[in-house]
Design a protein around this motif. Structure first.
Motif, PDB file in Angstrom:
ATOM      1  N   ALA A 124      11.753  64.366  76.707  1.00 18.21           N
ATOM      2  CA  ALA A 124      11.609  63.236  75.475  1.00 18.21           C
ATOM      3  C   ALA A 124      10.996  64.489  74.364  1.00 18.21           C
ATOM      4  O   ALA A 124      10.455  65.355  74.598  1.00 18.21           O
ATOM      5  N   GLU A 142      15.813  65.733  67.267  1.00 16.50           N
ATOM      6  CA  GLU A 142      16.697  65.083  68.063  1.00 16.50           C
ATOM      7  C   GLU A 142      17.897  65.780  68.802  1.00 16.50           C
ATOM      8  O   GLU A 142      18.198  66.977  68.224  1.00 16.50           O
ATOM      9  N   PRO A 196      16.190  60.963  74.629  1.00 17.52           N
ATOM     10  CA  PRO A 196      15.049  60.340  74.060  1.00 17.52           C
ATOM     11  C   PRO A 196      14.280  60.958  73.042  1.00 17.52           C
ATOM     12  O   PRO A 196      13.955  62.308  73.393  1.00 17.52           O
ATOM     13  N   SER A 197      14.367  60.757  71.921  1.00 15.14           N
ATOM     14  CA  SER A 197      13.312  61.224  70.903  1.00 15.14           C
ATOM     15  C   SER A 197      12.667  60.353  69.951  1.00 15.14           C
ATOM     16  O   SER A 197      12.877  58.995  69.764  1.00 15.14           O
ATOM     17  N   VAL A 198      11.450  60.806  69.398  1.00 12.01           N
ATOM     18  CA  VAL A 198      10.784  59.843  68.390  1.00 12.01           C
ATOM     19  C   VAL A 198      10.685  60.931  67.223  1.00 12.01           C
ATOM     20  O   VAL A 198      10.247  62.115  67.356  1.00 12.01           O
ATOM     21  N   SER A 199      11.268  60.421  66.243  1.00 12.86           N
ATOM     22  CA  SER A 199      11.096  61.362  64.997  1.00 12.86           C
ATOM     23  C   SER A 199      10.788  60.509  63.677  1.00 12.86           C
ATOM     24  O   SER A 199      10.105  59.265  63.879  1.00 12.86           O
ATOM     25  N   THR A 207      12.735  56.440  80.710  1.00  9.58           N
ATOM     26  CA  THR A 207      13.909  57.369  81.047  1.00  9.58           C
ATOM     27  C   THR A 207      14.300  57.119  82.279  1.00  9.58           C
ATOM     28  O   THR A 207      15.255  57.182  82.770  1.00  9.58           O
ATOM     29  N   GLU A 238      16.921  56.130  74.259  1.00 18.31           N
ATOM     30  CA  GLU A 238      16.462  55.559  73.087  1.00 18.31           C
ATOM     31  C   GLU A 238      15.906  56.540  72.163  1.00 18.31           C
ATOM     32  O   GLU A 238      15.150  57.535  72.217  1.00 18.31           O
ATOM     33  N   ARG A 239      16.249  56.379  70.673  1.00 16.31           N
ATOM     34  CA  ARG A 239      15.789  57.066  69.619  1.00 16.31           C
ATOM     35  C   ARG A 239      14.869  56.421  68.599  1.00 16.31           C
ATOM     36  O   ARG A 239      15.389  55.552  68.047  1.00 16.31           O
ATOM     37  N   ARG A 240      13.755  56.825  68.784  1.00 20.91           N
ATOM     38  CA  ARG A 240      12.916  56.010  67.691  1.00 20.91           C
ATOM     39  C   ARG A 240      12.753  56.826  66.526  1.00 20.91           C
ATOM     40  O   ARG A 240      12.517  58.027  66.399  1.00 20.91           O
ATOM     41  N   CYS A 241      12.536  56.359  65.227  1.00 21.29           N
ATOM     42  CA  CYS A 241      12.359  56.719  64.204  1.00 21.29           C
ATOM     43  C   CYS A 241      11.007  55.911  63.418  1.00 21.29           C
ATOM     44  O   CYS A 241      11.191  54.808  63.087  1.00 21.29           O
TER      45      CYS A 241
END
Lengths: 348, 348
Positions: free
Chosen positions: A140, A145, A150-153, A300, A310-313
DNA sequence: TTGTACGCGTTATCAC
DNA sequence: GTGATAACGCGTACAA
């Protein structure tokens, strides 16, 4: 070393029963469970993680790779990862890459086959390498990204917008930007927030690009002189470290903040409140990002093959402290063209 | 997953030969070794750490327990541990205790049976608990000592002496001490450096104990007011974070540093150079301590049962920057008793 | 509910 | 030099 076999023998049950009793599995009589737990305690039994990992295929460990432990930005993320991992009963293997993209690549490889999942924070490796890494499916990303990962930015674009709106409201119609390294993914995001037209309230603001600076104190010192030479009344910085450098340099040159020049940082690290004047900055939920990255690792695993990761912002918000204030009235020290109020502005 | 068995089969050798070939063990023909290595590469073979750990009894992992990852002091130590561990081919399992002694105890227990050795940095647990922990024989201490445990600490007494000598030379004959938490082992060391008589050059210096403060910025703010009220011309602080707080508060109250009051910190964290004025402080080799702790872990394993563990004490040195200067001449703002130069002093 | 037996992937100890 | 084979400690189908 006392093994499960010893416990079973001492408790007068089989290996299987002992195993079940200690792992809260069903199909064990209360009496036996009690007995096993008791003797395990008495014998000082400690389960072997290696053996468990071998049979279950899970290590109960997650990896964290970051560029620099001493950088407060990453330290905050690490703290979040730690906390969430602990809550979910796992340990964290931390690797510091010293900002080195190649070393980073190696460490990721080495770590991947000792952990259940990997959190990659602000990876410095080039996109192709990164894509190969995330293809593993157990990593992750934080603050970056990549397709398929999957990422959180952070919503830095909105942060930039808030900062510009704030400065605009204070009367600054030309703000300088002290950018980060050209290769930085975050910097690209911040920059595009300007050029992409932004929101209506910042349209009228002119942005002076001061250039790319090392994202540390020294970079800010360098940027400050450029900002002064350009006659900017406000400086928005790539991060707080740079902003601190700007602050220090302005102070050294006798420029008052915020009376003469306003300074706005990014990230809201702890040091932002410790300087004089306290820094106005865009706060970024670092620890929260770390926590969520750990959670993304879990979903995941359960995700169907074809399902998109999933990509969270995470939202950002401006924290107004004392390093930003109303734009100064045009004065002798301003660029020549502004020496006195423009007549045409005075006349409606 | 491709196992060693697969490699052996594909290479046309036995499991044992494959194992020897890949672990650089003797008794393997050059041809076979070459062949095994080649096919392992081709098949993308990755040895299983769990399996290896199970048979060898070694995990190739060392643990690091510290109070707070976001504290630059500990971050620096962590960086050192990281670096040395990497050089010696090991990974680091990091645990952040949030300054909680009980949690610390738990984490140490949990970690101990997943790692080969444990570095405990500035442990907060009480001495009895600590002694029980170090009895395991696989833990090294940083910034604290315990009977029977290998440790690396700092010569803080000498640091205090250097700081006092520096201030004394500048004409300060009464310096205030803004101490750390009463339970702090480091603080006890610093304090005893005063009372134990110190070196000759500091004998004449009077030390005002301001009390115990939380070792953070806010603690310094609190201490600054006390120092001012006591009429001290110099403040020596438990650590740099406190010193930064003192600096901030003095600035806010219009007291000039170092013209009116000198401030000296401890540790020389990165932020010490970033403030205005740059902080005079006692530098402590944090990263080096982390590295040496890792090495102590190794010698510990080879140490004979009866042999005493090694205790290292790293030197400290004063870094003079701009927050310390000559003591001010007595002035109206000084305590009443000093309103004018004492006649008896003027007359030889 | 309980116990037996096998497998996890490696290293190490033997014979050959 | 090489190859079976026995641990290593635990989880878990499967049978009882």
């Amino acid at each position: 070393m006392v093994t499960l076999r010893d416990v079973a023998r001492a408790a007068g049950v089989s290996l299987a029963t002992a195993s079940r009793a200690l792992s809260d599995a069903p199909h064990v009589s209360a009496a036996n469970r009690e007995q096993v737990v008791r003797t395990a305690e008495a014998l000082g039994y400690r389960p072997s993680h290696a053996a468990r990992a071998l049979t279950t295929g899970s290590t109960g460990t997650i990896g964290l790779v970051l560029p620099d432990l001493e950088n407060p930005f990453f330290a905050a993320v690490a703290k979040g990862v730690q906390g969430r991992a602990r809550e979910t009963g796992r340990e964290v293997l931390v690797a510091d890459t010293d900002e080195d993209g190649d070393l980073e690549r190696d460490l990721v490889d080495r770590l991947l086959d000792r952990v259940d999942g990997l959190v990659l924070c602000s990876p410095r490796m080039p996109p192709p390498a990164l894509e190969r890494v995330v293809a593993d499916g157990r990593v992750a990303l934080v603050n970056r990204e990549a397709p398929g990962a999957p990422s959180v930015s952070f919503d830095t674009a909105d942060g930039v917008r808030q900062a510009l709106a704030h400065l605009r409201a204070l009367g600054h119609d030309a703000v300088a930007y002290a950018g980060g390294p050209a290769a930085s993914w975050s910097d690209a995001l911040r920059r595009s927030a300007f050029t992409a037209g932004g929101a209506a309230e910042v349209e009228a603001t002119e942005v002076l690009d001061l250039g790319a600076f090392r994202p540390v104190h020294a970079g800010g010192v360098q940027a400050a002189d450029l900002a002064l030479a350009a006659g900017a009344s406000a400086v928005l910085c790539f991060n707080d470290l740079v902003a601190l450098g700007v602050l220090a340099r302005l102070h050294a040159r006798g420029v008052r903040v915020p009376d003469d020049v306003s300074v706005v940082g990014f990230d809201d690290v702890a040091a932002a409140t410790l300087v004089t004047p306290p820094l106005t900055t865009v706060a970024v939920p670092l620890a929260r990002a770390g926590r969520q990255a750990v959670d993304l690792l879990d979903v995941t695993g359960g995700r169907a093959a074809g399902q998109a990761p999933e990509r969270r912002c995470l939202p950002t918000h401006l924290v107004v402290r004392s390093s930003s204030g109303p734009a100064p009235a045009p004065a002798a020290s301003s660029p020549a063209v502004r020496l006195s109020p423009d007549p045409e502005v005075v006349i409606p």
